[in-house]
Every structure is written in structure tokens, then in C-alpha cells.
Design a protein around this motif. Sequence first.
Motif, PDB file in Angstrom:
ATOM      1  N   ALA A  87      -4.469   4.708   6.887  1.00 47.94           N
ATOM      2  CA  ALA A  87      -4.758   5.525   5.707  1.00 47.94           C
ATOM      3  C   ALA A  87      -6.176   6.069   5.781  1.00 47.94           C
TER       4      ALA A  87
ATOM      5  N   TRP B 239       0.833  -1.195   0.000  1.00 48.50           N
ATOM      6  CA  TRP B 239       0.000   0.000   0.000  1.00 48.50           C
ATOM      7  C   TRP B 239       0.873   1.253   0.000  1.00 48.50           C
ATOM      8  N   TYR B 240       1.762   1.296   0.967  1.00 47.04           N
ATOM      9  CA  TYR B 240       2.535   2.512   1.190  1.00 47.04           C
ATOM     10  C   TYR B 240       3.543   2.750   0.063  1.00 47.04           C
TER      11      TYR B 240
ATOM     12  N   ASN C 175      -7.982   6.373   8.564  1.00 45.15           N
ATOM     13  CA  ASN C 175      -8.134   7.247   9.734  1.00 45.15           C
ATOM     14  C   ASN C 175      -7.567   8.637   9.509  1.00 45.15           C
ATOM     15  N   SER C 176      -6.450   8.734   8.784  1.00 44.51           N
ATOM     16  CA  SER C 176      -5.833  10.044   8.645  1.00 44.51           C
ATOM     17  C   SER C 176      -6.473  10.856   7.525  1.00 44.51           C
ATOM     18  N   ASN C 177      -7.291  10.239   6.716  1.00 41.78           N
ATOM     19  CA  ASN C 177      -7.951  10.936   5.601  1.00 41.78           C
ATOM     20  C   ASN C 177      -9.263  11.524   6.126  1.00 41.78           C
ATOM     21  N   THR C 178      -9.151  12.524   7.012  1.00 41.84           N
ATOM     22  CA  THR C 178     -10.315  12.899   7.811  1.00 41.84           C
ATOM     23  C   THR C 178     -11.393  13.626   7.021  1.00 41.84           C
TER      24      THR C 178
ATOM     25  N   ILE D 199     -11.898   6.839   2.256  1.00 44.16           N
ATOM     26  CA  ILE D 199     -11.291   5.789   1.443  1.00 44.16           C
ATOM     27  C   ILE D 199     -12.038   4.514   1.805  1.00 44.16           C
TER      28      ILE D 199
END
Lengths: 614, 1040
Positions: A580, A119-120, A582-585, A589
Amino acid sequence: MKINIKKSTFYLGLLATGLIISTTSCDESWLEPKPLSFYAPENTFNSSSGLWSALVACERNMRHEYTGDGSPILTEHIFTEVAVEGTTDKSGPAQDMNLLITPDANLNSTNYNRIGWYWYEGFKGIKYANTVISRIDDPTDYESEAERNHILGTAYFHRALRYYRLTNQFGDVPLILEEILEPRLDFYSTTREVILRKMKEDLEWAEPWVPEVMDRGQVPKGAVQHLLTKVNLALGEFDDAIASSSRLIDGGTHALMTDRFGSTGNDPERNLIWDLHRPENKSASVNTEAILMVMDRVDTEGNSGGMSSMRQAVPFWITNINTPNGNRGTIDQPGIEIDLVSKYGRGIGRLRGTWYHQSMIWDDENDLRHAPGNWMDMTDMVYNNPALKGSDEYYGEPLQFRNEEGTVLVVDTIRSWFSWPHYKLFIPDPQNIRPSGGHSDWYIFRLAETYLLRAEAYVWKRDLANAANDLNAVRTRAGAAPYGPEKMNIGTILDERARELYYEEPRKTELTRMAFIFANTGIEAYNGKTYSMDNFSENNFLFDRIMSVTDFYNKGVSTRHGDTYTYSPYHVLWPIPAPAINSNTKGIINQNKGYSGYENNVPPLTTIEENISE
Amino acid sequence: MKNLLQTLHFRVSEKKILILCFCLMYISVGFTAEISDGRIVEDITVSGVVTDEDGEGIPGVTILIEGQGTGTVTNIDGSYKISVPEDAQLTFSYVGFVSQTVAIGNQSEINITLVMDTASLDEVVVIGYGTARKRDLTGAVSSVTATKLENENPNSIQDVLRGNIAGLNVGLSTSAKGGGSLEVRGRTSLNAGSSPLIVLDGAIYYGQLADINPNDIESIDVLKDASSAAVFGAKAANGVVLVNTKKGKLGKAQIKINSNWGLATMAKNEPIYGPQGFLSWREDVMESINAGGFEPYRFSNPNTLPDNIPLDTWLNYDGSDGDPETVWMQRLNMQPLEIANYKARESVNWYNMMFQNGLRQDHTVSLSGRNEDFQYYWSMGYLDNEGLIVGDKFTTIRSRFNIEGNVNDWLTVGMNTQFADRDESQIPVNWGDMVNLSPWGEPFLEDGVSLRFRPNEEVSGGRHPYYTPSFTDRLQKETTINATIFAAIELPFGIKFRTNFTPRYEFYERYNHEMAAHQDFENMGGRASRRQRKVYFWQVDNILSWNKNFNNKHNFDVTLLANAEKFQSWDNSMTNVGFEPHDRLGYHNIGAGINPIISSNDEYHTADALMGRVIYTLSDKYITTFSVRRDGYSAFGQSNPRATFTSAAFAWIFTDEDFVNIPWLDFGKLRASWGVNGNRDIGRYAALSDLQTGKYFYQRPSGELYFVSQLYVNTMQNSNLRWEKTTSTNIGLDFSLFNSILDGSIEVYDMSTTDLLVERSLPDILGFNFVYDNLGEVRNQGLEVSLNSEVLKTSNLTWRANLNFQMNRNKIISLYGDLDENGEELDDIGNRWFIDHPIDAIWDYKTNGIWQTPEADQASDYGVRPGDFKIEDVNEDGLYSNADRQFLGFREPRSRWSLRNEFKVWKNFDVSFMMYAYLGHMGTFNQKKNRQGFLDRSNSYILPYWTEENPNNEWARLYSSEGGAGGFNVYQSRSFVRLENISIAYTVPRTLVESAKIENLRFYMNVRNVGFYATDFNFWDPESAGPTPRIFTLGIDLTL
């Protein structure tokens, strides 16, 4: 005490200097940041050499998949029918998939699995490529329009390669088509098909601009065609797949290796298959089969930590194997009379080939890929523990699985007893006295796979004669007898891929791609089943395939530590790592069905335009 | 006044001010020069004795002629003689006593009795770009007089500070070098640095604390609130520690020798299994690894089989028929060498080989003195410490040279220079490997001398802890020179001008050779590297100050500052491998290798500042301070290079009011302060996006390999990055009660940090994990109490006690301002930052004891079995995700206490002890999971574990499973109390040493880290969680 006037003048001078220094300090230019030892994007990516260097980052990044301890390619294998995770003495390695493969679990660790790495690093590759794509018109020093388009085409290739992988590992993912300079937290997933269609368009644009011959390590036209073939297949556009692969196969630059060659070409003890996988032969210009390589050499700046292939995929043979007399049979001491470790490496059995891979697919005893010397069975090794010498008559005798009474002599039959393709995994490792697999270039694309891709396209088209021709080109080159057209189906294609491309192909990506084709087209599989996208995560070809041929996930096998091998249909797509999401507030996704978080999904984007910020 | 300052600073250009100062200076030079001559002085001689309250003479009392700056000191019996102008006043002062000023009149003999200064209110405190009487402070300032701690032999500045200042948290370092982190009043920042600014003799100091010899320190002042720290503006958000070194004292030249010797010993052992215990533990390991099932007694000693299991059956489990003992050992995964050693009953005690009693010595000699026009202090120190871990050592040579001369009555010049040379070439043995090594392993090769690389002959079973140190040749040194050169001028109208120029040089070198004889480097042909770095840093402070008293009522103290600094470093390194014909020349001939790699990294920053401060005192009762500072820093150089920081404070000595008349209250002062400070402690280039580079190679069709460089953007840029600001309010009360029997202070504060420099989490699909940004708000509130008491005072026994207490509460108020659908602000789950929770909150899975045998079915629902940790499944979905994480506690202590007791017995004995406690915090203790490393190839600490026969509810089975909660943590309270120090000193009576012209002779001994009591965490040490030394020291202090 008196201090004479000269001294005080000195100090006054000092004082004045101090004042002057601080006076000058008030210019605005005084506070300008000065990076001295690193390059800044704005003054580096405005030249063609800067963009070429950005492409190097894309190329070098491809290598990480195959190198180091617990390399990511193992994860691509253990989610298929060819191998399982063999670290049996602890919990954590990906054996009990139902328990361990979750969005919140550790998804990027040598001791667990490397899903998160794909992914990363996949998105990192996209970032590197997007830097080039967004800045393609910044340089003013291109030699020609052709150079600009060559660079752009190469960047398109790298972005398409990452998206091809991501969409077949994770399904719908965010589509990023430009360099992002400001924080963005409002991503949405785009449908797999829209992404792949864009990648196809880019690759078709790139194909004429990328030259046929490039230096090894760079991307030649053949690599674009090979990837385009995979994308065409993924889109279910079989005619286009046949066309793009034919342009490569018939292009004249590449051909399957059918004659002995390279450093070992004159060694009568060896054979063509051995030659093909020697580190020093892979990138040789005589090797016309190689299309795209990653580069790795010993004692060279910019190399990796080594392939570690022998450590990862050779059995943990050095212990747990007794002679029929009950003495310890094997040992990994280098330099002893029967020095096995220097020859075969110190395996830890992390990647444990299944019975399918060890035995079921080998139906022709002339097949060089399974021939003694190339292929290793445990019984090809001997009891080598020096302590046995003189006291145990089995010293120097072949290893035995059972004694005469039928008692198993091996403590851990999962980890310490299986066969492996020595010709592929054996990489000299002069820097380790117990080799773990050293530095070697590695095939990313090889023409043998192009043949198998075209064979597959013909199978989908029910053109079995042509399918057999392509598949047999690979088979007969390895010395095996050709198959008749009547044997052609997706299963035969997968068998041949397992024989030819173990430890090379991203097998999970390819199996999921096929599962998508079955579900999208409704074509009946060799097992008599048809599939649909409506219940893809509950009923798919990948799961059925694995359950029909492996002997782990389907039989409740447990490790000696007591962990059971499990697998579920929804593993056809890996979980999107929770960080990914969680941080895409400010956006969503989507999570794949079967994993926690799926309930928060929104419909994915279905056009390219929605992904381009203003 | 604030307006005036603003006018000065922001209407008139900065440049003009400086030019103005410059002109003023020259004018004043001429002016003062004229009036300095032609003074008529008629001197008389005055003599007398200065004694303490017991009538004992006090040597070394400073006697100054008021207004003249000259004077003398008392000699050994307290007597003095001085020649003074007739109308003069004399001031008698001595550390720890209340100063007295006496008008001479016509007296020729003046005998003075100095009173012990328990409240120490007249103590002068350094406040940054100046000094103030403690009485006049408006902010929260704590001080420690280093000279009072001499008996404790502090080894570092951190030792001086630990437990002695409420509100300052000092970390613990267990290495030979010592030291530890510093933090004032809790964490205000999420990602920027949080250590306080160090100011050495008035100039900002970026060097290592280890380069300052604690023996050279006179006192340390800590500025805790925003107002007092605000004069340091942009760098002061984490508080300021002001270190003041010694100066010469009036009187004859003095030589002081302080020598001590010590021993660092193991304070608490954490044993590992010995040869027999190892075998039974390993049996349990194998049974637990094979939790999937195994034959009865398979892993047990064949000599202890029960009757119903014949030996043959037992042997037949794996088809064995050899020597049962060998079979058993093999089943325990023991290697041939281990088995041979077992049979020969030859075992190794690895534990004892890892630790030593480290010898320590520390010697400082100083020469100091002062007369009317010149003072000097020169010291040389040598420190040589061995650590607790074999191979750990630290040596340093430090020298300090402080001089100050009055050129004439308007010009003073001087210099404080510090030189230090540190040797950090030590390569401690890898003690952590002791748990990986079997007691039946073999430390040596067949020759009995050479070290065996892997004593268990098991590749993953640990290396010989001595192996790498013995094949590594290292020289790592750093030499630093830090100087402040200054000149001070007295201008007319009470104006003073001072300029400091502070250059600093650092020369770092690290040469390392990993020999080809080392198995790891054998096939590389050895590896060597050389790295050198030079740092040149300078700063200039121009300080203009004015102190004027009007009508004995209005006192103004004005300070103006212009400052600039520049940092430059040059860093080169080279590495090579494959040395031909051999690598015996090591790093001395780096060119002899075949694959040279060179690299360099140079850095640069600039900064400047302007500051103004006014302290106005009305009637000695009402004191106010205002300050404003404007700072610039190149790291923020793109859009926001400068920022302004202001502060204001007020103090009221209410006991001086006529209407306050409380008999038991000697002194009382209320303080209130408010201010803004900055934090610039991020990387020099954090705002820029940098291109990461690295080598790669292609191959031409000819077969030739050639190199190319990759480039990619490593960090996302943010050109709008700006300073982090902390606004804080502090209310303080200073008091002295019952004739100074009890004094102390109480501080309450509220700090709010905004525009935090954060590594904001980004979706990783950007290819960046974070971007530096200014967002959010963190709030710290706290309480500090400091109490001093003279509990007892008789002629033979004095007892003084000091108690410090502090607590800090921290909370994240906002982060990025992103709201959810309900309008609530979103947390940053990636960084584990939560709105309304402290930064140090622990948010994780909660362990809930151990699954027991009858619960096997429930355990299997979670993919685990009895003996594994039970983890609370909050949403009961059978899986572990963020929904199952909870707030479990805090990483930082909820309160900290320290208590110091000092006794003086029979005048000649000083005894003191100090203890401190950290309470209420938690830390991970994953040893409880019993799954560290490869248990079937290693040894272990002797810790409990769960077995079916011997279950418990705290410790998991050996090699336990984590189930679906991979990598979970076990948390445990880390509260403890430590007896930090006991020291005893004996001062030889003056009468005995006088004849040898010795002024003072003292012997002392002390023990540091005497012991601790921890409620829960007893693995090694609750603070360091590793081997921690207890240090015994014996010393002598001689003054000539």
C-alpha cells in the motif's frame, strides 16, 4: 469446367452483401461497446434498488471475517491474551511475531496471518459504502426522504464500522470519504482521532433514520447505537458512550436472553447458553439479544465456504495422543464405535486457547459457559482408536495427559491438548464426514457486548457500582455469581469479554482501543501503571496485559519445530502492508513505529477538509 | 504515394470509397464480359520429360501456359504432353526447384532439367492480403514449408514452427493435446496479450490452432517486423503467423493417405521414495520437525538402537510399552493402515500407477486435384492421442474443404472451410498426489476393489489419484466451423477485386457430474453442471489490388482493404446439487436437484479497418513498400475507437548492381523497414467499470429467507483507454554465397512499445488493485541469424544444415512518468517493473547457500537455524524488506539456438535431426527448500537435504524455516539443450510401386524429445518442470 450463370449470380450476390455489410460498418455507432451481461454503475446506481444492492455488498463483506480456512478472526485473537497460533510443525504461522510481523512479510495467508486481509477488505468495505454515499442523490425513485436517509445512514454505519476497526488495528490511516473514479496515488494518513470524530458525527446523523427492526442480515438502529458506543469509547467520551449504549439497552427492541428458547429450548440436557449459540436460533426473531448478523446457510446460493470453526479452534486431538500403554489412542475415523470426529470436528489446533482462556478466567463452577457439555476439556474425550479394542484396557477410557510415572503421553502439548468452548465452535457440517464447522449465521453485535461496553464506560468513569450492574447482567445470565463493585476494573471487563465473546469479538481491536484510552487519558491501570501517547509503541497496556497473563510470549516457549513465541510493545498497532505504501507513489501513508519504513513518515493530516479532493 | 493514400482514406469518406468500388465492380462485369469471347487459338502439341540434375524424372511438376493460368503436370516418370497456342511460353515449376520459363517457338519436344532451388528466392511468400516473391520482400519474413517436415509428423502447428523460425518462440505443452504458446521477438507488452495474430488462408483466425490439421498445411510464413505486419495494423504488434493450407495440384485426382501410430513414453523419471527409503526419510523429517529438541534415537528404528540406549528407555520417551516397531511407526506419524501394511510388508508403487505409455494415432486422407478451371482439396483427419499421465487423452476429427473455380476468365469463386470436433472430456489422474501418498498406504477399501479416498487414512495426507476421475462423468466437446468464402474479379487496367466473407461458429459444451458416491459430494447429494456456449463471429475483407509494370522498369503493386468484424457469444450454465431420489441420472436430469443456480455471460465486440499498401519496384533492384491502416475496435469505443498505423520499407538487391562484382556472392539484399503496429489484446470490456454481482440473503421476522443481490464496482473504468503501439525498425541482410552453398539472413531490430496497456498498480486502499491504463514505454532490441547450407552433395549423400540464432534484449524505458525528488522516474514495485530493467528481470531476495552448524548463532539472529537458507541481508538490519531484494537474473532465455540437419542417403533414405538450446535464463526451484506440503504426512521426491551429519550448501533441511523472508524463492539456471527430433524415412523406389498405380509410398519413423542436457536444472524437464513425454512414431505415407 463451366459453372452456370445461376451460381455466379449467387456469388455476385454474396459479394454485394459483403460490401454492404462493410459499408454499414463505418458508422461511429458500430464501435460502441455493448456490455451485455453485467451492470454498469451509471445505469444501476441511479435507482434506490441499485443502492440497496450496494449495501448488500457491505453486509456480505462482513461475513468473510468469520468464514473459511484460517479465517481472519483468528488473527484478531492471536494478538491478544486469549489464544496463540498453534500450528507447531512448520515455520511461517504468526508465532515469532518479532520475526514475522513486518510490513514486507506475507500478511494475508491462511498459513501466515490475515493482517493484510483486514487492511484490504476494510478499505473495500469503505469503497462499497462510499459508492452509496457519493451517489445518494442520483436516484429519483425514493419512496420518501426517509428512504434516502435510511440508505445513507446505513452506508455511514458500514463506513464507520470499517474505520473503527482500521483505526484500532493500524492507528492513523488514509481517510477516504467519497467514491473514487480516477486513479489516485497521493494519499496521506489522517490522525485516528479526526477519523473517529467524523465517524461519530456520521453515526449520530444515521441513528434517527435507521429503523429499529430490520430483517436479519440488515443493519437495524441498534447496530448503529452499538457501534456509536464503541466509537465514543475510542474517543474517550465516556458519557456519550453510556448514553448511546443506554439508548440501545433501554430502547425496548433488544434484551438479553434469560429464558430457554429456540430449537433446543425444550431439551433438558441443554441450557440457555447452548440455545443462544445454535445456528438455527441466532437469527430467530425470538432472539432479542441478536443485534447485527451475518447470514450463512447450508445449500443456499450466496453462502460461504462454511465457518470452519471446529477445524480452526479445536485441538489437533486426532493424533499424537497415546494410551498409557503406548498405543495410538485417538483417531478421526467417522462411523466407528466411538465416533469423536463427527461430534467435535477434526480440529487442527490453529487457534490454541491460552491457559488464561482455558482456566484462569473461570472462577465460578456454576458458569454455564464453562459447564460440561458446553465446554470441552481433553479429559472429557476418550480413547477411541478401534485397534485398541480388546488389546488395550484404556479403550473407551478418558484421555490422560500423563501416565502413572508422570511421562507426558501427548507428543505436541501446544497443538493437541487444550480446552475449548464447544457450545460456540460446534456448527453441524452435514457436507463433511469429518466436520470442520459448517454454515451458520454469526453474531456481529450482540446485546451482551453492549452491556460490557457500558460496564467498561462506567469503569473509566470510576462508577463501579453501575459497572458491576452491567457486567453482572451478563454474568448472572450465564449462571455465575455476581461480582461486587470492588472487583471492577478494566481487567475484569476483559476477563468477562473473554468468557462471553471468544470467537466473536475482534479482541485485538478492542484491546488496542483500551490501550489508546489509557495512553490518551493517563488513567491509572489496575497494574498500577499509567501510559502516555508519547511512547505508545514502547510502553502500552496491550503489551503489558498480554505479558502478564499469557504463558507463551513471556516465557520463551518454542514450538516443536523450534520457533519461539515472541511479541513486542509495538505490535499494539499492526504494520501497514508495504504494497500500500509502495504503490502510493505521490503521497505518503505513514508506517507505524517499530516497523521498517517508519523513518519516511510525515505528519498526518489533522482535518477532514484535506482529504476531500476538489 | 503515401499522400495519395491519405487523400483516398481520410479526405473522401470511407463510405464513398466502398460505393465507388461497388460501382466499379458492376461496370467491369459488363466490360470484361464483352472482350472475353472471340479469341482465335491455334494449338500445337508439345511433349517432353522434366528431370532433376541427376537425370531422374520429376513427377508432379506444374507446367503452366503463361498468361492463361491453365496447364498440366508431369506424370510419374516426369514426362508430360500439353496442347498450347503456338506463340505461348511454358513455365515449369516444382517446390524446391528453380522455376523455368521457356518460349515454345516451333518446338514440339521440350526436355527440361530443373535445378534445385537452394536459395529459394523465387519461393512465393504470403505477405498478408497478397503474395510476393521472396526476392521482393522488404520486411523480415520467415517461412517454413510444412510439407518438408512430413517425416517428422508434426502433431500441431506448434510442432511445425518449433525451432524452425528464428525469432519465434514456441512453448512446450506436455499434454495429450499438445500445442504451446507462440511469441514473436520477445515481450512488448506488460499486460496485454503477447501471442501473434494468426491468419489462415488470408483471413484473420481467432480459433484454436488445434483445429488446424498440420497435414493440411502447405506452408507457414511469419511476419516479424512492423512493416510486413503493418497491413494487419491494430492486431499485429506481436507479429503475424500466416498459415496456408493445401490446394489441388494440376493433374489427375490424387488420393493421399498419411497414417501413423506412436507411443508417448516418459522421457525422464523423477523418482519418489520407495517403501524402505521412505522410512529413513521420514525419520529425518521427524527429527527436523522436532528441531526444538528430542530424545536420542527417538525416531529411529528400535532394532538399530546403540548399546547405550536400552529399549525400555527408548520406549519410555512417550510412556510407550507396546510393540517397539509399532511405537516407532507411530512416532513417524504413520497411520494404523500404514503400520498394518508395513507389518504385512505390502507396499504400493504409486509412481508406476500415474504414468502410462500413451498410444497415439493420426490418420489423414485427402483427395485433391486441379484442372484448368477448378481445383479442390478435401481432407478428413482423425487424431487420437493418449497422454503420458493416465487418463489424459485427446481426440479430434478435422476436415478441410478447399475449392476454387474459375467461373469465366474474370470471375473466380471459392471457399476454404474447416470443420473440427474436439473431445476434451479427459480427466487425468491427479499425479501430483503421488508425493503425498505413503508407499505403505492402502489403495483399496476392504473389498479390495473400491478405491480408498485417502489411502493413508490421513485427512491432509493426499487423496487417491484415481478417486476423483473415477467418480466424475464429463463430456466436454467443442465443434467449430471456420470458412472463408471468396470471389475474385479481374477488372480492366489490371485491377483485381476480391471479397472474403469469413464466418466462424463455435459450439462448446461441457457437462459434468461429480457423483454422490464421491466423498466430497456425498453430503451434497452429488453435483452436476451443464454449460453451453455458442460463438458466432464474422469478418468481411474487401480487397482491391492493382499490379502494373511500366516499361519493364517501374512495377506498382497496390492493395486497398476495407474490413469489418463482429464477435458475439452466448454462454449459459446451470449447476445443481442434492439430487433426489438419487443422482444416477447425473447431468442428464439437472432439474432433479434441490438448489439450482443458473447464470449466463454474453459478450460482443465489433471492429473495422481500412488499409492501403503500395509496393513499388524499380528495375527489379530497388523495392519500397508503404502502408497505412486505420483500425477501430469497440473495446476502445468510448473515447479513442480508432487509430492509424503506418509503415515504410526499402530493399536493395545490391548484387544486381553493375558495380558489385564479388565472385563468391551470388545474391545480396539489404532491407530497412520502419513501422507502427497496434495491440488491442485486452478484455473486450477492460475500459468499462463493471458491477460484480452475487447472491446474499436476509431473514424476515417470520423466519422466511429471501435472496438479495449485492453489487459493487469491480474494476475501475478508464474511458480514455487506447491502443498500445509498437514502433519498430528492422535492418536485414539476405545473402547467398558460393553458388548457393550457403544462404541466409541476418536481422537487427529495435522495437519500442508505447501507450502500453498496463494494469497500473494502485494503492489497495482504493479497493482496486489496478486500473487499465496506457502508460510507459518498453523497448526490445534483438538480433536474428538464419543460415542454410548444403554442406555436402554427392550422388549418394546430400547434407543440408540449417542454423537459427536469436537474442532479444528488453527494457522498460518509462512507466507512469511519476518522478521522485531527484527527478528520477519511479518504479512500480507492486508489479515489479523497474525503469531500465527488463520485464523479465528477477528482483528478489538472494539465497546464499545454507547456514552450517558452526554458524548457528548468526542464523538465530535471523530467526532460523543451521540447515535453513541463508538469505542476503543487504542493508544488514536483520530484517527482510524490499531493501534486501536484488536483481538476480532473467526469466526469459538470453539466447536461443536451433540446428537442423537433413541427410539424403542413396536417394531413398531421408534422415534428419533437430536440436535447440535456450540459454542464460533462470527459474524458481523451491524444492530446494524441502518444505513442500506436510512432510510428516506425505512422501517425497528423492532429492538431497541438509542434515547435521550430512550437510551441504545447496539444499535446506527438511521442513526448513523461512525466517523473516516468508515465501522467498530459490532461483536456478534453466539453460538447456534438447535433441528435439530424429526422423528417418524410406521412399520405396518408384519402379517397385509403379505397377500398383501407386505414385508414392514412403515409410517413416521419428522420435521427438530424444533427450536434453541441462547445466543446473535437472528436476523433471528444464523447460516444462514436469513429466514430459518422449514420443515415438511410425508412419506410412501413400499417394495414389
